[in-house]
Design an enzyme around this catalytic site. Structure first.
Site, PDB file in Angstrom:
ATOM      1  N   TYR A 140       0.824  -1.218   0.000  1.00 18.75           N
ATOM      2  CA  TYR A 140       0.000   0.000   0.000  1.00 18.75           C
ATOM      3  C   TYR A 140       0.860   1.272   0.000  1.00 18.75           C
ATOM      4  CZ  TYR A 140      -3.502  -3.416   1.459  1.00 18.75           C
ATOM      5  OH  TYR A 140      -4.302  -4.511   1.546  1.00 18.75           O
ATOM      6  N   LYS A 183      17.283 -12.383  23.340  1.00 18.03           N
ATOM      7  CA  LYS A 183      16.208 -11.455  23.706  1.00 18.03           C
ATOM      8  C   LYS A 183      14.938 -12.297  23.807  1.00 18.03           C
ATOM      9  CE  LYS A 183      14.595  -7.433  24.664  1.00 18.03           C
ATOM     10  NZ  LYS A 183      14.903  -6.811  25.960  1.00 18.03           N
ATOM     11  N   ASP A 216      20.037  -5.988  25.450  1.00 15.22           N
ATOM     12  CA  ASP A 216      20.060  -4.646  26.052  1.00 15.22           C
ATOM     13  C   ASP A 216      20.998  -4.616  27.260  1.00 15.22           C
ATOM     14  OD1 ASP A 216      18.088  -6.447  26.861  1.00 15.22           O
ATOM     15  OD2 ASP A 216      16.791  -4.924  27.719  1.00 15.22           O
ATOM     16  N   ASP A 240      25.960  -6.973  15.000  1.00 12.55           N
ATOM     17  CA  ASP A 240      26.311  -5.761  14.246  1.00 12.55           C
ATOM     18  C   ASP A 240      26.371  -4.569  15.205  1.00 12.55           C
ATOM     19  OD1 ASP A 240      26.785  -3.996  12.234  1.00 12.55           O
ATOM     20  OD2 ASP A 240      24.899  -4.303  11.166  1.00 12.55           O
ATOM     21  N   ASP A 244      30.027  -2.512  17.340  1.00 16.55           N
ATOM     22  CA  ASP A 244      30.390  -1.088  17.325  1.00 16.55           C
ATOM     23  C   ASP A 244      30.750  -0.655  18.749  1.00 16.55           C
ATOM     24  OD1 ASP A 244      29.835  -0.969  14.613  1.00 16.55           O
ATOM     25  OD2 ASP A 244      28.963   1.047  14.774  1.00 16.55           O
TER      26      ASP A 244
END
Ligand SMILES: NC(=O)c1ccc[n+]([C@@H]2O[C@H](COP(=O)([O-])OP(=O)(O)OC[C@H]3O[C@@H](n4cnc5c(N)ncnc54)[C@H](O)[C@@H]3O)[C@@H](O)[C@H]2O)c1
Length: 348
Positions: A140, A183, A216, A240, A244
């Site tokens: 859409y 998680k 987290d 990923d 960092d």
């Protein structure tokens, strides 16, 4: 037989840092041959493609690929520029992404009270499935009910093989500790499955201490207590992001090398600095080449040239410890070439 290396310098600072890595490799008495592929966003401007259509076939005969960085949004859309990298990882089934992070002496890190070498972790990231599959769709377009769906795809085969590689890595290290990133409190299908499969593989490695952290909490712990981690295994997206953090807490992306491995060696593996093409400093000759040089050491190690790998690492550590030759990201005023020359001098 010489090791056949495909050099894929790419965009921006890629060619500058790969030139120094090549110089370092040429200093060692290795039986090695190089072929350079000039595929980048400049090629896109000329041909509409960032790499030729048959680029996977062209790379297939090589033992390894040493890549600089891809992307320059002034020349080509970002997703097209980085696409060859993702295609190589998939086509060559480079299912292991290895990213070591060590706070070497001579590198300033945010946690100033940590002694050199206090942080020494390696993140083993799943590299071919999980959150980075090309599954999903847009519906859409332009309408109020417009929707996007991006599917995460986890297989028993995929989780088992990355877990096995991580346990094997942990088993070879003094601490023998593995943290599995999950998680499963929120992702009730994919991450519960991940936990189950990792636990199954753990039964074969009673000598490795396995623990699990929610992504987290792991992000917070990597910032607060990075020395807590020895080996870490994670899905594609979680790895990923966490790498960092692991790179930054050990001095920044200018130092972080990585490998995309196909441990079966059926296809070439690929080694690359974690950083991107840094268009802001490209062409100035001031990029830090250490991540590319450390990636070349990882390549040597994977090719069985263990001594060469160790020599490069030792030369880099000596260079960092002395700290007299430094690019601007380390507060110095030396060039990329100066750093390469200093490391070469230590190898001779
Ligand atoms: N693997 C890859 O090829 C890869 C990875 C990340 C980003 N990219 C691409 O690179 C381009 C720039 O992305 P970005 O700015 O988000 O990330 P980046 O890593 O290129 O740069 C981030 C910052 O770090 C600095 N930096 C990076 N490497 C450095 C080095 N070796 N020495 C000194 N300073 C260094 C840069 O100057 C910049 O300020 C984009 O087109 C992006 O898509 C490619």
């Amino acid at each position: 037989m010489p090791h056949k290396i495909a050099l894929y310098p790419g965009d921006g600072i890629g060619p500058e840092v790969i030139a120094e890595a090549k110089k370092v490799l040429e200093t060692l008495s290795l039986d090695i041959s190089f072929t350079t592929f000039e595929w980048n966003t400049t090629l896109y401007a000329k041909t509409g493609r960032c790499a030729p259509e048959d680029f996977i076939d062209q790379l297939k005969p090589y033992d390894a690929i040493l890549l600089g960085a891809l992307g320059n949004k002034a020349n080509a859309p970002e997703h097209l520029a980085v696409d060859p990298l993702l295609s190589i990882r998939k086509a060559f089934d480079q299912y292991v992404n290895v990213r070591p992070s060590i706070n070497y002496p001579g590198i300033e890190i945010p946690l100033k009270e940590r002694k050199p070498l206090a942080i020494d972790m390696v993140v083993i990231r799943e590299n071919t499935e999980g959150e980075y599959t090309n599954l999903g769709g847009r519906h859409y377009a332009g309408m109020p009910q417009e929707a996007a769906m991006q599917i995460s795809y986890f297989t028993r085969h995929g989780i088992e093989r990355i877990a096995r590689y991580a346990f094997e890595t942990a088993r070879k290290r003094p601490r023998k500790e593995l943290v599995s990133i999950t998680k499963s409190n929120a992702l009730k299908y994919s991450m519960v499955f991940w936990d189950e499969v990792v636990a199954g593989i753990a039964k074969n490695y009673p000598d490795v201490k396995l623990t699990s952290q929610y992504v987290d909490a792991a992000a917070m712990n990597m910032v607060r207590f990075p020395e807590m981690f020895d080996v870490v295994v994670s899905s594609n997206l979680f790895g990923d992001i966490l790498t960092d953090i692991s790179a930054v807490v050990t001095g920044g992306i200018g130092f972080a090398g990585s490998g995309n491995l196909n441990p079966s060696r059926a296809f070439p593996s690929m080694f690359e600095p974690v950083h991107g093409s840094a268009p802001d400093i490209a062409g100035k000759g001031i990029a830090n080449p250490i991540a590319a040089i450390m990636s070349s050491a990882m390549m040597c190690d994977f090719l069985g040239e263990k001594q060469a790998a160790k020599k490069i690492e030792n030369a880099v550590v000596a260079h960092l410890t002395e700290g007299t030759v430094r690019t601007p990201d380390r507060g110095g005023s030396n060039s990329t070439v100066d750093v390469g020359n200093d490391i070469v001098k230590r190898l001779k």
